[in-house]
Design an enzyme around this catalytic site. Structure first.
Site, PDB file in Angstrom:
ATOM      1  N   GLU A 193      48.464  38.388  32.968  1.00  0.00           N
ATOM      2  CA  GLU A 193      49.175  39.292  32.065  1.00  0.00           C
ATOM      3  C   GLU A 193      49.701  38.546  30.843  1.00  0.00           C
ATOM      4  OE1 GLU A 193      49.132  42.407  32.278  1.00  0.00           O
ATOM      5  OE2 GLU A 193      48.910  42.993  34.371  1.00  0.00           O
TER       6      GLU A 193
ATOM      7  N   ASP B  82      37.823  44.806  37.236  1.00  0.00           N
ATOM      8  CA  ASP B  82      37.300  45.456  36.044  1.00  0.00           C
ATOM      9  C   ASP B  82      37.000  44.542  34.868  1.00  0.00           C
ATOM     10  OD1 ASP B  82      40.019  44.978  35.853  1.00  0.00           O
ATOM     11  OD2 ASP B  82      40.576  47.036  35.374  1.00  0.00           O
TER      12      ASP B  82
ATOM     13  N   GLU C 154      45.579  58.810  37.730  1.00  0.00           N
ATOM     14  CA  GLU C 154      45.487  57.388  38.018  1.00  0.00           C
ATOM     15  C   GLU C 154      44.322  57.093  38.962  1.00  0.00           C
ATOM     16  OE1 GLU C 154      46.997  53.255  38.069  1.00  0.00           O
ATOM     17  OE2 GLU C 154      46.860  54.918  36.649  1.00  0.00           O
TER      18      GLU C 154
ATOM     19  N   GLU D   8      42.240  53.650  28.868  1.00  0.00           N
ATOM     20  CA  GLU D   8      40.816  53.390  29.064  1.00  0.00           C
ATOM     21  C   GLU D   8      39.899  54.539  28.668  1.00  0.00           C
ATOM     22  OE1 GLU D   8      43.220  50.578  31.253  1.00  0.00           O
ATOM     23  OE2 GLU D   8      43.167  52.776  31.383  1.00  0.00           O
TER      24      GLU D   8
ATOM     25  N   THR E 102      40.843  42.534  26.465  1.00  0.00           N
ATOM     26  CA  THR E 102      41.078  43.669  27.355  1.00  0.00           C
ATOM     27  C   THR E 102      42.372  44.397  27.037  1.00  0.00           C
ATOM     28  OG1 THR E 102      40.929  44.341  29.679  1.00  0.00           O
ATOM     29  CG2 THR E 102      42.320  42.419  29.168  1.00  0.00           C
TER      30      THR E 102
END
Length: 523
Positions: free
Chosen positions: A122, A267, A375, A419, A511
């Site tokens: 992160e 992902d 979600e 996304e 990302t």
């Protein structure tokens, strides 16, 4: 998450029957419709300014705003995550006062101090990515916004400082990093494994740091850890070529399972394979090869169609060669990844498949009461056995919804994720089709009208309930970095940092949607 094993017969996917818009003989031949829609772009810009003002008033320089209570939290080490994540968005939106505020703030961050656990992943994608992207943009196409050149050089120095402070994470027997870190003294939480995404989503940022500073060490560290993902062992961890498990032993480099997919935890490993090739075709051709393997295997083995909506395509997750028909909002970046891969490799089949995935993710938005996707959702196929405990059908109260929508909801939260809009953006940039712009606008309007509360935007508890079913009092930093950036760029005029600018990519997005300047020939 564990599943009992039952091998499913899955129909092979054929890209020749997709009922989705095409990009022509090849997507790059599309008409250039990348013109400004000022009204929509300004509406997104207003939402950014509104939520920034709330954050700045009630939370800055803390990490997140709680918009309902007008308070704050520090889930990202109290280094000002929302400010750093908002940096590149304020730059591309060309809002000078906000750019100046963040530009002058970043040199004041003390990256040597935090009492909390640090996530290497992160921290890399948000802080390191945000600073490097802001530097690239203000040294390049938007240099006119860099009012304080001394502060701008300090941004790069801060990125180097943060990289230096995090580098001990890679000091393991294999070079696979530990993810959960502590400073003062440098230590880890003792975990013996790390995950596919948390190892495989460092290479862009750390390589960019090397390329900007001239210190090769950062790139070498991240690429050493990545090397175990590119040559996975044992063979059982790769049930189909290019598709691998999730957990890797830090001490041996061996995968511990064969569970995975294009979902959270895995992902962005797949996302970065093709993006690293865009970043530098010379150094990262092997990454491209691994992406092609994963893409082809996904089309052949993971693509499934709901029993009630065979026109829709989703990617299932897998445990070995058993499929579980479950996906997530997080996974809806997959359409954009296939589209970028198709554009980069000049392979229309990937663009077409990506557009099919975009269509499926649009359905998750279009089918709910709020117009926002959930979600987590599931489906079954025509070949799913009634007694398949890994793939249960919808409950009685969701049967009617499933008949119409082609999926049923297992977690109805919306936590301000980007996304679906991200993939709309790639679809529009590839095809020039106004429909994808309209889909992105509809999504933004739904979010703006439902999640906007108090001094910012809050998470929703149930996207298929009236008014979103209530709020969670939290505005994550990626709201600034991703949702608002993609929502803006799809309506903004063409520019060098846009995907497919004049048919090539001179920038590539990490990302967290931070654009990095590519170093190889633009493709």
């Amino acid at each position: 998450m564990f599943f009992s094993r039952m091998i499913l017969a899955v129909p092979m996917f054929s890209v020749s029957v997709l009922a989705v818009p095409r990009g022509g003989n090849f997507a790059r031949s599309r008409p250039d419709n990348h013109t400004l829609n000022r009204q929509r772009a300004d509406a997104v810009k207003e939402a950014f300014t509104f939520s920034w003002n709330g954050y700045h008033k009630y939370a800055f320089p803390h990490d997140e705003l709680h918009p309902i209570s007008n308070s704050f939290s520090d889930s990202r080490n109290a280094w000002g995550a929302s400010a750093v994540d908002a940096f590149s968005t304020a730059i591309v939106m060309q809002i000078p006062d906000i750019v100046d505020t963040i530009l002058n703030y970043i040199p004041t961050i003390n990256f040597d101090e935090t009492a909390d656990q640090i996530s290497l992943f992160e921290t890399t994608i948000r802080y390191l990515g945000g600073m490097l992207s802001g530097y690239d943009l203000l040294k390049g196409p938007l240099a006119n916004l860099a009012s304080n050149t001394t502060a701008l050089e300090a941004v790069l120095a801060q990125a180097k400082c943060l990289g230096d402070n995090l580098a001990f994470a890679f000091d393991t027997p294999t070079g696979i990093p530990s993810n959960n870190l502590y400073f003062n003294p440098p230590s880890t939480d003792g975990s013996t494994t790390n995950g596919l995404a948390t190892v495989g989503t460092l290479v862009m940022e750390w390589t960019r740091l090397s390329d900007l500073t001239g210190n090769k060490t950062y790139a070498e560290l991240s690429q050493k850890g990545e090397s175990y993902l590119l040559a996975p062992k044992p063979a059982t961890s790769e049930p189909w070529p290019g598709l691998v498990g999730t957990n890797i032993d830090i001490n041996t480099g061996l995968f511990q399972d064969a569970f995975g997919g294009w979902v959270g935890g895995d992902d962005s490993f797949y996302e970065y394979l093709i993006k690293m090739y865009v970043y530098d075709t010379t150094r990262f051709s092997s990454y491209k090869d691994r992406w092609i393997l994963a893409a082809d295997s996904s089309i052949a083995h993971l693509a499934t169609h709901p029993s009630t909506r065979p026109d829709l395509t989703f990617l299932s997750i897998f445990d070995g060669q058993e499929l579980i028909h479950e996906s997530e909002h997080l996974a809806c970046f997959d359409g954009g990844s296939f589209i970028l891969g198709g554009l980069t490799l000049k392979e229309q089949k990937y663009v077409d498949f990506g557009l099919a995935l975009v269509n499926g993710c649009h359905d998750t938005y279009n089918s709910t009461l709020t117009g926002i996707g959930p979600e987590i959702f599931r489906w079954v196929t025509d070949s799913t056995a009634a007694n398949d405990t890994n793939n249960p059908g919808p409950s009685a109260d969701q049967q009617a919804f499933y008949e119409k929508a082609g999926f049923y909801i297992t977690n109805g939260n919306y936590i301000l994720r980007p996304e679906v809009i991200e993939s709309f953006y790639y679809a529009y940039r590839a095809t020039g089709d106004q429909m994808y712009r309209d889909w992105a606008w509809d999504a933004f309007v739904a979010i703006n009208s439902t999640a906007r509360v108090g001094s910012g935007f809050a998470e929703l508890q149930d996207v298929n309930a009236p008014a979103g079913g209530g709020f969670n009092d939290f505005q994550d930093s990626f709201w600034f970095a991703e949702v608002l950036k993609y929502s803006y760029l799809i309506h903004a005029p063409d520019n060098v940092f846009q995907v497919e600018h004049n048919g090539v990519n001179q920038f590539v997005f990490n990302t967290e949607a931070h654009p990095f300047k590519v170093v190889g020939p633009a493709i």
